[in-house]
Design an enzyme around this catalytic site. Structure first.
Site, PDB file in Angstrom:
ATOM      1  N   ASP A 321       0.820  -1.359   0.222  1.00 49.89           N
ATOM      2  CA  ASP A 321      -0.005   0.108   0.008  1.00 49.89           C
ATOM      3  C   ASP A 321       1.145   1.251  -0.172  1.00 49.89           C
ATOM      4  O   ASP A 321       2.065   0.950   0.412  1.00 49.89           O
ATOM      5  CB  ASP A 321      -0.734  -0.104   1.210  1.00 49.89           C
ATOM      6  CG  ASP A 321      -1.871   1.122   1.170  1.00 49.89           C
ATOM      7  OD1 ASP A 321      -2.506   1.317   0.161  1.00 49.89           O
ATOM      8  OD2 ASP A 321      -2.115   1.841   2.112  1.00 49.89           O
ATOM      9  N   LYS A 322       0.402   2.331  -0.354  1.00 49.21           N
ATOM     10  CA  LYS A 322       1.133   3.487  -0.507  1.00 49.21           C
ATOM     11  C   LYS A 322       1.268   4.178   0.938  1.00 49.21           C
ATOM     12  O   LYS A 322       2.309   4.466   1.308  1.00 49.21           O
ATOM     13  CB  LYS A 322       0.693   4.514  -1.743  1.00 49.21           C
ATOM     14  CG  LYS A 322       1.610   5.965  -1.601  1.00 49.21           C
ATOM     15  CD  LYS A 322       1.000   6.622  -3.106  1.00 49.21           C
ATOM     16  CE  LYS A 322      -0.449   7.412  -2.460  1.00 49.21           C
ATOM     17  NZ  LYS A 322      -0.532   8.281  -1.436  1.00 49.21           N
TER      18      LYS A 322
END
Length: 893
Positions: A321-322
């Protein structure tokens, strides 16, 4: 569908809400606004399932064999090891269902609703579709709501979409096929109201909410087995078949060819089976994995399931995930554009460290009045606050406004001092409809000024001038549009900042005051920047042959920009959730390998991406911290959650939790996982020749009609005492120097390669030559059968001691300081094993149990020479392979 149509469809009214009777009826129809707990396995069943493991079956089989031989102590030790292993697994894995409980706890406990025309506070469990709910800044959304009225509304949906920036919300209709992150007229259960006020109608409760659908996904996701367990299952099955075939063939030959009595041959066959089964393998594997857990905990990686340690070492793809994982989850201004120059801004987070750079050179803000004025506007047209506690800077308010305060501090301004010098007189709060915020200030001499910030296209419409040096000039709209486009292409959120002097007597600010004569100060490019350590960690993963993919709910341009900074997906296309939606599973499998950046992804998309990669034969690790990551974390081969900023739902669904939220810790975990797999292979390569040599000795005795050189009891002594004691030292081997320069191991690669099979066969034959040769030598010279057997056992043990040094490195020579002394546990294990073998030879109680006798110095010399034979030939074999250049990836041919 507009708000009125939604209210009509739900049979509700924005002012009166539902009647008490209607609410009660709907509560009976739809159930409580909670996630009902799924049926849980009873504790006793969860404990019994710990025995459903191929390694445990091998240990139980070994226990049965020792029981048949009436070695009750060995049987008790093996069964004790099985039970201890089950208890460890029960404790480590027993809380897997807590992910669902955690998601349930995210529902707001109370809500303000309108029922029968009156506002009331009720338990959120009692909410039903059609209820009118009132929300204000700081509230947790209690159910999925369609907004019917809003004022300056912004919601933080990071736990659901992964987008760090608070999202503007309005009652305006959106497209029916809009993805979750673009549904600006919806508020979702479990998210937070960052600012403003809202009135919404409940459209979904409980399991029907977005969080509820994630809960259902978690229930449906099946956990996968690990590469090591899959390999050990295959290896154990083939080994078991081979041993059974060998025992059966030997039994038949002994009875039909040699004419032995079936009863005698049965005991010989049992001895052969005992010699061939590596009884210590499951226990050593468990200990090796447990040691890995301890070492990783010291590096801030908390393992929730033992096999996940090894699985990390075989990972071929890391999906991250960012927000909060690769990035800091803290907004920062990276670029400031003025009429004449473009400044780069260094520093990350809300701490005012860093500065301004022009063409790569640091500049002083005091030398650039336009920078100071932009910083002043950023500090004053702002409702956030920054404070320092225990050395850490903490922000309260909107993350974007927090970044603006940090910018002002970097410019050398004191926001509190600026506010005292220019007190705020009036404000136009941010409204998504107008996409701007304006504040009116007056200095102590009565002069007034309006500062305004907002979307560039909106602010440009108000401006007639632009700041240029000490004064102002006519606005150049084309220049500013080009700069705004450039900032957006870099994945930055773009804000424009302007100012307009007003008469001192003006005490209110209206939109009409903005429409003419404002001066554009500049543009700001804002982003949630990557973690510095994540950049290095991604590079290390790439050098280790691991693909890193970013799967986020954020906008595609932002995702591409962050990916480029991290070295993810450079020069490659990206894929959005809407594009994933129209693909079937086969199409997704075809494209998923070539794309590294996925944007606007929902929980279902993340789960499908993980499954598609696994279907392509990849070993997938998924990292994340939000509720939206939980299903993919659970389905991945290794789910990795962030411990500090991660939600409890993500932690409970994951196999591993990073206590420091540091993506770089994953690199350490991969290194540790690869080292553990190497150590397990080294142990297998060490133990199997011992079993092979023993089995060949027994087979030779049967085929050539010789007395058994090794009894079943002596075989178990070698396997369970000396061999396991020595092999345990390999669990402490440090990682090889090149462990992070190798490509990931093919998950389909067998535990034993053809080279390993050759090494096992070679060393087994050497042990056969030493043990059987000494046995025949001693019996030919008139030694007793007991003495000859003691010599054979001691020859095998001596060969094990020497071969342990060979096994520390598969191909590197042991004839070096590091090879001989690099692992203190090896020296300790050899010393302990020597003492045990001396007790076997000289201790009267053990002499009675095992039929051993004392040996003379000359006999010990021959024993040591037999052991040295194995060491010498193994080192010569390594030398030949290195000289011929036959070493392949990872140091094995």
């Amino acid at each position: 569908m507009d708000g009125a149509a939604v209210l009509a469809a739900l049979g509700s009214d924005a002012r009166a809400g539902l009647s008490a009777a209607a609410a009660a009826q709907r509560l009976r129809e739809h159930g409580a606004n909670e996630l009902p707990p799924p049926p849980k396995r009873p504790s006793w069943l969860r404990f019994l399932l710990q025995f459903h493991n191929v390694l445990i079956y091998v240990m139980l089989g070994s226990a049965v064999i020792t029981a048949l031989l009436q070695h009750w102590i060995d049987t008790g030790v093996l069964l004790g090891a099985v039970i201890i292993n089950a208890i460890i697994g029960y404790i480590q894995e027993g809380k897997a269902e807590d992910a669902l409980d955690t998601i349930r706890s995210m529902l707001s406990p109370h809500s303000i609703v309108v029922r029968g025309g009156e506002r009331a506070e009720i338990d959120a469990r009692e909410l039903v579709p059609g209820d009118i709910v009132a929300l204000a800044s700081g509230d947790k959304v209690p159910a999925d709501l369609r907004i019917v009225a809003a004022r300056s509304l912004r919601a933080s949906e990071a736990v659901l979409t992964g987008e760090s920036e608070a999202v503007e919300k309005t009652p305006d209709p959106v497209a029916a096929d809009a993805v979750l992150g673009d549904r600006g007229n919806m508020l979702y259960s479990g998210t937070l109201i960052a600012s403003g006020q809202a009135t919404g109608v409940v459209v979904a409760t409980g399991r029907s909410t977005e969080i509820g659908r994630i809960s259902v996904l978690l229930e449906q996701v099946e956990a996968v087995t690990t590469p090591l367990l899959r390999q050990m299952a295959r290896f154990s099955h083939w080994l078991a078949l081979f041993i059974l075939a060998m025992v059966a063939m030997t039994f038949v030959l002994g009875v039909l060819w040699r004419g032995h009595a079936p009863a005698d041959m049965f005991m010989m066959a049992v001895a052969l089976a005992a010699s061939a089964i590596p009884e210590g393998l499951p226990a050593i594997m468990t200990i090796t994995l447990a040691m890995g857990v301890r070492r990783m905990a010291a590096r801030n990686a908390i393992i929730r399931r033992l096999p996940a340690v090894e699985t990390l070492g075989s990972v071929t793809v890391i999906c991250s995930d960012k927000t909060g994982t690769l990035t800091r989850n803290e907004m920062a201004v990276q670029r400031v554009v003025t009429a004449a120059q473009v400044f780069e801004v260094s520093g990350v987070g809300y701490a005012p460290t860093g500065g301004f750079h022009l063409l790569g050179a640091a500049v002083a803000p005091a030398d650039h009045p336009d920078l100071l004025e932009i910083g002043r506007a950023a500090a004053l047209c702002n409702d956030a606050s920054l404070s320092r506690h225990d050395g850490d800077w903490q922000m309260q308010g909107d993350p974007t406004e927090g970044a603006l305060l940090t910018l002002a501090l970097k410019a050398g301004l004191d926001p509190a001092g600026e506010a005292r010098a220019l007190p705020r007189t009036d404000v136009i709060p941010f409204e998504s409809e107008h996409r701007l915020m304006a504040t009116l200030h007056h200095d102590h001499e009565g002069r007034g000024i309006i500062y305004v910030k907002g979307a560039p296209e909106r602010i440009l419409d108000f401006c007639a001038f632009q700041r240029g040096g000490p004064g102002q000039a006519a606005l150049d709209p084309d220049y500013w549009r080009r700069q705004a486009t450039d900032l957006a292409a870099r994945g930055l959120r773009v804000l424009a900042v302007a100012a307009k002097p007003v008469p001192g007597e003006q005490r209110e600010v209206r939109f009409a005051d903005l429409e003419d004569g404002a001066c554009l100060l500049g543009l700001l490019g804002i982003i949630d920047p990557p973690r510095a350590e994540a950049v290095a960690a991604v590079a290390e993963c790439h050098s280790a042959g691991i693909r890193v993919k970013m799967i986020t709910g954020d906008h595609v341009d932002t995702a591409r920009a962050i990916g480029a900074e991290l070295g993810i997906g450079r020069g490659k296309s990206s894929l959005t959730g809407a594009e994933i939606e129209i693909m079937d599973d086969e199409q997704l499998r075809e494209v998923v390998g070539e794309i590294d950046v996925f944007a606007r992804a929902s929980p279902e998309h993340k789960l499908r991406l993980v499954q598609a990669m696994q279907a392509n034969g990849q070993v997938v690790s998924m990292t994340g911290d939000g509720v939206n990551d939980a299903p993919a974390l659970k389905r991945a081969d290794v789910g990795v959650a962030m411990g500090l900023k991660g939600t409890e739902a993500a932690k409970e669904a994951a196999h591993m939790v990073l206590a420091d939220d540091n993506f770089a810790t994953i690199g350490n975990a991969v290194r540790e996982g690869r080292a553990i797999y190497d150590n397990i292979r080294k142990f297998v390569l060490f133990m199997l020749p011992t079993n092979g040599g023993e089995a060949l000795v027994v087979i030779s005795a049967i085929l050539f009609d010789l007395p058994l050189p090794l009894t079943a009891a002596q075989v178990l002594w070698i396997n369970l005492v000396t061999s396991s004691t020595l092999g345990l030292a390999l669990a402490f081997e440090p990682p090889e120097r090149d462990v992070m320069q190798r490509a990931p191991r093919d998950p389909k690669e067998p535990l034993l390669s053809w080279f390993f099979a050759w090494r096992v066969a070679m060393v087994s034959l050497l042990m056969l030559a030493g043990a059987l040769g000494l046995f025949l030598w001693e019996t030919s010279r008139g030694a007793s059968l007991e003495t000859a057997r003691t010599m054979a056992v001691s020859a095998v043990v001596a060969a094990e001691m020497f071969y342990l040094f060979n096994s520390r490195h598969v191909l590197h020579s042991a004839l070096s300081r590091e090879g001989l002394f690099g692992n203190p546990q090896v020296l300790l294990a050899v010393a302990v094993c020597a003492l045990l073998q001396l007790a076997f030879v000289y201790a009267p109680p053990l002499q009675q149990v095992f039929g051993s006798t004392a040996l003379s110095p000359d006999e010990w010399t021959r024993v040591l020479l037999a052991g040295l034979l194995v060491f010498t030939v193994a080192e010569l074999e390594k030398l030949v392979i290195r000289r011929l250049g036959l070493a392949g990836r990872g140091g094995t041919p």
